[in-house]
Design a protein around this motif. Structure first.
Motif, mmCIF file in Angstrom:
data_model
loop_
_atom_site.group_PDB
_atom_site.id
_atom_site.type_symbol
_atom_site.label_atom_id
_atom_site.label_comp_id
_atom_site.label_asym_id
_atom_site.label_seq_id
_atom_site.Cartn_x
_atom_site.Cartn_y
_atom_site.Cartn_z
ATOM 1 N N TRP A 78 0.714 -1.212 -0.183
ATOM 2 C CA TRP A 78 0.036 0.172 0.249
ATOM 3 C C TRP A 78 1.015 1.369 0.645
ATOM 4 O O TRP A 78 1.740 1.597 0.589
ATOM 5 C CB TRP A 78 -1.211 -0.064 0.985
ATOM 6 C CG TRP A 78 -1.672 -0.477 1.076
ATOM 7 C CD1 TRP A 78 -1.760 -2.254 1.986
ATOM 8 C CD2 TRP A 78 -3.153 -1.866 1.036
ATOM 9 N NE1 TRP A 78 -2.795 -3.576 1.718
ATOM 10 C CE2 TRP A 78 -3.908 -2.531 -0.027
ATOM 11 C CE3 TRP A 78 -3.876 -0.192 -0.439
ATOM 12 C CZ2 TRP A 78 -5.118 -2.802 0.129
ATOM 13 C CZ3 TRP A 78 -5.124 -0.681 -0.863
ATOM 14 C CH2 TRP A 78 -6.039 -2.479 -0.632
ATOM 15 N N VAL A 79 0.082 1.964 -0.664
ATOM 16 C CA VAL A 79 1.233 3.622 -1.002
ATOM 17 C C VAL A 79 0.612 4.880 -0.566
ATOM 18 O O VAL A 79 -0.407 4.882 -1.220
ATOM 19 C CB VAL A 79 1.666 3.932 -2.648
ATOM 20 C CG1 VAL A 79 2.447 4.659 -2.231
ATOM 21 C CG2 VAL A 79 2.835 2.604 -2.818
ATOM 22 N N PRO A 80 0.674 5.459 0.193
ATOM 23 C CA PRO A 80 -0.068 6.639 1.118
ATOM 24 C C PRO A 80 -0.346 7.593 -0.231
ATOM 25 O O PRO A 80 0.766 7.595 -1.001
ATOM 26 C CB PRO A 80 0.376 6.547 1.932
ATOM 27 C CG PRO A 80 2.184 6.023 2.220
ATOM 28 C CD PRO A 80 1.398 5.352 1.432
ATOM 29 N N VAL A 81 -1.214 8.063 -0.365
ATOM 30 C CA VAL A 81 -1.496 9.162 -1.546
ATOM 31 C C VAL A 81 -2.598 10.311 -0.531
ATOM 32 O O VAL A 81 -2.975 10.334 -0.162
ATOM 33 C CB VAL A 81 -2.483 8.575 -2.756
ATOM 34 C CG1 VAL A 81 -2.269 9.887 -3.520
ATOM 35 C CG2 VAL A 81 -2.096 7.262 -3.529
ATOM 36 N N PRO A 82 -1.303 11.680 -0.474
ATOM 37 C CA PRO A 82 -2.603 12.421 0.996
ATOM 38 C C PRO A 82 -3.451 12.277 -0.490
ATOM 39 O O PRO A 82 -2.915 13.221 -1.678
ATOM 40 C CB PRO A 82 -1.026 12.856 1.222
ATOM 41 C CG PRO A 82 0.263 12.714 0.635
ATOM 42 C CD PRO A 82 -0.039 11.317 -0.219
ATOM 43 N N GLU A 83 -4.027 13.059 0.381
ATOM 44 C CA GLU A 83 -5.603 13.776 -0.216
ATOM 45 C C GLU A 83 -5.380 14.798 1.584
ATOM 46 O O GLU A 83 -6.610 14.611 1.592
ATOM 47 C CB GLU A 83 -6.541 12.867 -0.421
ATOM 48 C CG GLU A 83 -7.817 13.265 -1.184
ATOM 49 C CD GLU A 83 -8.831 12.162 -1.345
ATOM 50 O OE1 GLU A 83 -8.949 12.186 -0.595
ATOM 51 O OE2 GLU A 83 -8.495 11.797 -2.919
ATOM 52 N N ILE A 84 -6.339 16.471 0.063
ATOM 53 C CA ILE A 84 -6.687 17.675 0.430
ATOM 54 C C ILE A 84 -7.935 16.935 0.938
ATOM 55 O O ILE A 84 -8.885 17.140 0.301
ATOM 56 C CB ILE A 84 -6.465 19.000 0.024
ATOM 57 C CG1 ILE A 84 -5.505 19.390 0.729
ATOM 58 C CG2 ILE A 84 -7.438 19.593 0.739
ATOM 59 C CD1 ILE A 84 -4.252 19.464 1.712
ATOM 60 N N THR A 85 -8.748 17.092 2.592
ATOM 61 C CA THR A 85 -9.876 16.932 2.668
ATOM 62 C C THR A 85 -10.882 17.879 3.163
ATOM 63 O O THR A 85 -10.419 17.624 4.544
ATOM 64 C CB THR A 85 -10.526 15.155 3.934
ATOM 65 O OG1 THR A 85 -9.516 14.615 2.785
ATOM 66 C CG2 THR A 85 -11.780 15.080 3.891
ATOM 67 N N PRO A 86 -11.369 18.398 3.688
ATOM 68 C CA PRO A 86 -12.093 19.600 4.057
ATOM 69 C C PRO A 86 -13.176 19.208 4.984
ATOM 70 O O PRO A 86 -14.210 17.650 4.292
ATOM 71 C CB PRO A 86 -12.950 20.236 2.699
ATOM 72 C CG PRO A 86 -12.293 19.843 1.647
ATOM 73 C CD PRO A 86 -12.023 18.744 1.779
ATOM 74 N N ILE A 168 -5.354 6.203 -0.346
ATOM 75 C CA ILE A 168 -5.453 7.773 0.395
ATOM 76 C C ILE A 168 -5.230 7.919 1.872
ATOM 77 O O ILE A 168 -5.728 7.183 2.943
ATOM 78 C CB ILE A 168 -6.999 7.908 -0.241
ATOM 79 C CG1 ILE A 168 -7.413 7.685 -1.737
ATOM 80 C CG2 ILE A 168 -7.796 9.338 0.387
ATOM 81 C CD1 ILE A 168 -6.785 8.426 -2.802
ATOM 82 N N GLU A 169 -4.527 9.388 2.195
ATOM 83 C CA GLU A 169 -4.253 9.733 3.296
ATOM 84 C C GLU A 169 -4.946 10.712 3.731
ATOM 85 O O GLU A 169 -4.754 11.969 3.345
ATOM 86 C CB GLU A 169 -2.655 9.606 3.457
ATOM 87 C CG GLU A 169 -2.224 9.356 4.749
ATOM 88 C CD GLU A 169 -2.626 8.457 5.914
ATOM 89 O OE1 GLU A 169 -2.995 8.495 6.801
ATOM 90 O OE2 GLU A 169 -3.126 6.844 5.001
ATOM 91 N N PRO A 170 -5.327 11.145 4.157
ATOM 92 C CA PRO A 170 -6.669 12.783 4.146
ATOM 93 C C PRO A 170 -5.776 13.289 5.120
ATOM 94 O O PRO A 170 -5.242 13.005 6.288
ATOM 95 C CB PRO A 170 -7.820 12.772 4.837
ATOM 96 C CG PRO A 170 -7.927 10.648 4.676
ATOM 97 C CD PRO A 170 -6.740 10.102 4.760
ATOM 98 N N ILE A 171 -5.747 14.627 4.331
ATOM 99 C CA ILE A 171 -5.533 15.549 5.572
ATOM 100 C C ILE A 171 -6.244 16.658 5.899
ATOM 101 O O ILE A 171 -6.809 17.489 4.831
ATOM 102 C CB ILE A 171 -4.188 16.411 4.607
ATOM 103 C CG1 ILE A 171 -3.088 15.301 3.988
ATOM 104 C CG2 ILE A 171 -3.458 17.568 5.399
ATOM 105 C CD1 ILE A 171 -2.336 15.898 3.280
#
Length: 534
Positions: A78-86, A168-171
């Protein structure tokens, strides 16, 4: 065992399971651990529905032997993919949609809501077999040793395929939202003076007799058929308290409905928690759930809301409950995220909620919270027990590797955090939560604590990963001295078991408790025979 009025027949030989989430090295092997149990077909309830048997068993003798080396065809990386999450703030109000539950059918095998969910049909085998097998729902759950592959050992060894999978790694980014819940007035700030809290003489290590599995409480094939009655296919925990005389409340953790698959955490119809009630006093043949808090027909409600956003608030998990008069209290933990390290998670805070309508709807107190500052909070996972003029709070940090602390508060001040006194070096001290003296050496996970009035003793049960067991201790007072722990259910015998939540109606000689299983992700009732100290 015959069918008793109001009960489905309990499976005779059910195994439990350990935390699939904590695969730590196991340096300690309980001496009572035995070889795998003899093979048996998966248990069925009186309706012919196949349940889950996670007990470690010998292979099914009718099947080919498993391959000597069982290599998976694919290994996922698994490869983390940062994602901006409001994330809107404040939190939206709790959804308190509720219905009055309809009585269950007199026939336990009749589907109470055929318009909500079809009754599974038995699956017939090939004519050559000359037999039929009942439907197994999401999976048989049998650890019978069957496995994919020919089992002959003669096939060429094939290396697994490596696949990179994005995760997906939410930010989370807070953004203005609605009004949220009405702000609650803060309680007055009080500081109780330091008071002595001496320990009592130890009671000695509990003496155990036989420990056995009574039956499956939740899921497909269970005594309660929770999948058909309340859309509870997969769930865990099952912590209990007496909500009123003659009634037990039973809180469960993350819950999934139709379409949940065996061996998988997650699935459709996700509710962070659900709540049932039981009046069953004869636990020797299983634990009957009479009803659950529902938001629609045959659908258990999520009674404590969660945002379900990783790295913000992934879920909200109950940890203990108790009643004082007509008010119900529930301790819970707000999970920020689950860790990739087995058995670890990060909390935002541990909190207290309350209900004034018998457990139908709940209010999270906005001030009774123990924040997890820099991840060092000592009272994130709490077990709270009223006794005398006080409520005692036993607590551990987030995850399964923490020590156990103790606090107390007057029954009239449960929701006033400033009124709590923490047990520090033999005294009850205010405002000292992170200085609380450990009650005993060693780590503990998800405590369950009970005062046994019959034997005048305190009992504590929890998962001890380093001992590969769910264990039991006892003491004369909440602050101890606590006895050495004794293994109750070895995770070598019951792989992937966790929990150990004591039923309040246990006696001084029959200790009933629930255990959860990871692969089958459901709850089971167990019984341990105890020697009475009297």
């Amino acid at each position: 065992m015959g069918l008793l009025p109001g009960k489905l027949e309990a499976p005779a030989l059910f195994g439990v399971a350990l935390l699939g989430a904590l695969a730590l090295p196991v340096p300690f092997v309980p001496s009572a651990s035995a070889a795998p149990a003899p093979w048996l077909p998966p248990p069925t309830n009186v309706c012919g529905e196949v349940g889950f048997d996670p007990l470690a068993r010998q292979p099914d003798p009718s099947l080919p032997p498993p391959p000597v080396i069982d290599i998976p065809p694919v290994i996922d990386i698994w490869v983390p993919v940062p994602e901006i999450t409001p994330v809107t703030v404040p939190d939206p109000p709790q959804d308190n949609t509720r219905i009055v539950a309809e009585p269950l059918p007199a026939d336990p095998c009749r589907n109470p809501c055929p318009d909500v969910r079809d009754t599974p049909k038995p699956v017939e085998e090939s004519p050559e077999s000359g037999s039929t097998a009942p439907d197994t729902g999401s999976g048989s759950g049998s650890n019978s040793g069957s496995a994919s592959g020919s089992g002959s050992g003669s096939a060429a060894l094939e290396l697994p395929r490596i696949e990179l999978r994005p995760e997906i790694e939410p930010i989370p980014i807070p953004v203005p939202g609605g009004e949220g819940d009405t702000p609650q007035p803060a309680p007055p700030h009080v500081v109780h003076p330091v008071e002595p809290g001496p320990v009592a003489q130890p009671l000695g290590t509990p003496r155990l007799g036989a420990v056995d599995m009574i039956g499956q409480v939740t899921g497909h094939g269970s005594i309660n058929r929770t999948d058909m009655r309340w859309q509870v296919d997969g769930t865990d925990l099952g912590l209990m308290w007496e909500s009123e005389p003659g009634k037990i409340a039973m809180a469960f953790g993350d819950t999934f409905g139709e379409g949940w698959e065996y061996g998988r955490f997650g699935g459709p119809d996700w509710r962070s928690n659900v709540l049932g009630f039981s009046t069953d006093r004869d636990l020797s043949d299983g634990l009957v759930i009479d009803t659950m808090v529902q938001d629609s027909r045959c659908h258990a409600a999520e009674f404590l809301s969660s945002r379900k956003i990783k790295n913000w608030e992934t879920t909200v998990i109950p940890t203990s409950g108790f009643a004082i008069g007509k008010r119900q209290y529930l301790s819970y933990m707000s999970i920020n995220h689950w860790s990739r390290t087995p058995g670890m998670w990060s909390t935002n805070f541990g909190g207290i909620a309350y209900s004034d309508d018998g457990g139908s709807t709940w209010i999270k107190d906005q001030h009774a919270r123990w924040d997890n500052i820099f991840g060092f909070g000592r009272f994130q996972v709490a077990a709270m027990v009223p006794h005398g003029e006080y409520v005692y709070m036993f607590g551990t940090p987030n995850g399964r590797l923490g020590v156990t602390g103790l606090a107390r508060v007057d029954k009239d001040e449960v929701l006033n955090k400033s009124a709590y006194q923490y047990w520090v070096d033999g005294n009850w001290a205010p405002a000292a939560e992170n200085q609380a003296t450990p009650l005993f050496r060693g780590i503990a996970s998800e405590l369950s604590v009970r005062y046994d009035a019959m034997a005048d003793r305190w009992q504590m049960m929890y998962l001890d990963p380093l001992k590969a067991s769910i264990v039991l201790r006892q003491a004369a007072t909440p602050q101890g001295v606590w006895s050495d722990s004794v293994p109750v259910a070895s995770t070598l015998d019951y792989p992937k078991a966790y929990g150990g939540f004591i039923h309040p109606w246990s006696t001084d000689t029959d200790l009933y408790f629930t255990v959860s299983a990871w692969d089958s992700y459901n709850v089971y009732l167990m019984r341990a025979k105890l020697d009475s100290p009297r």
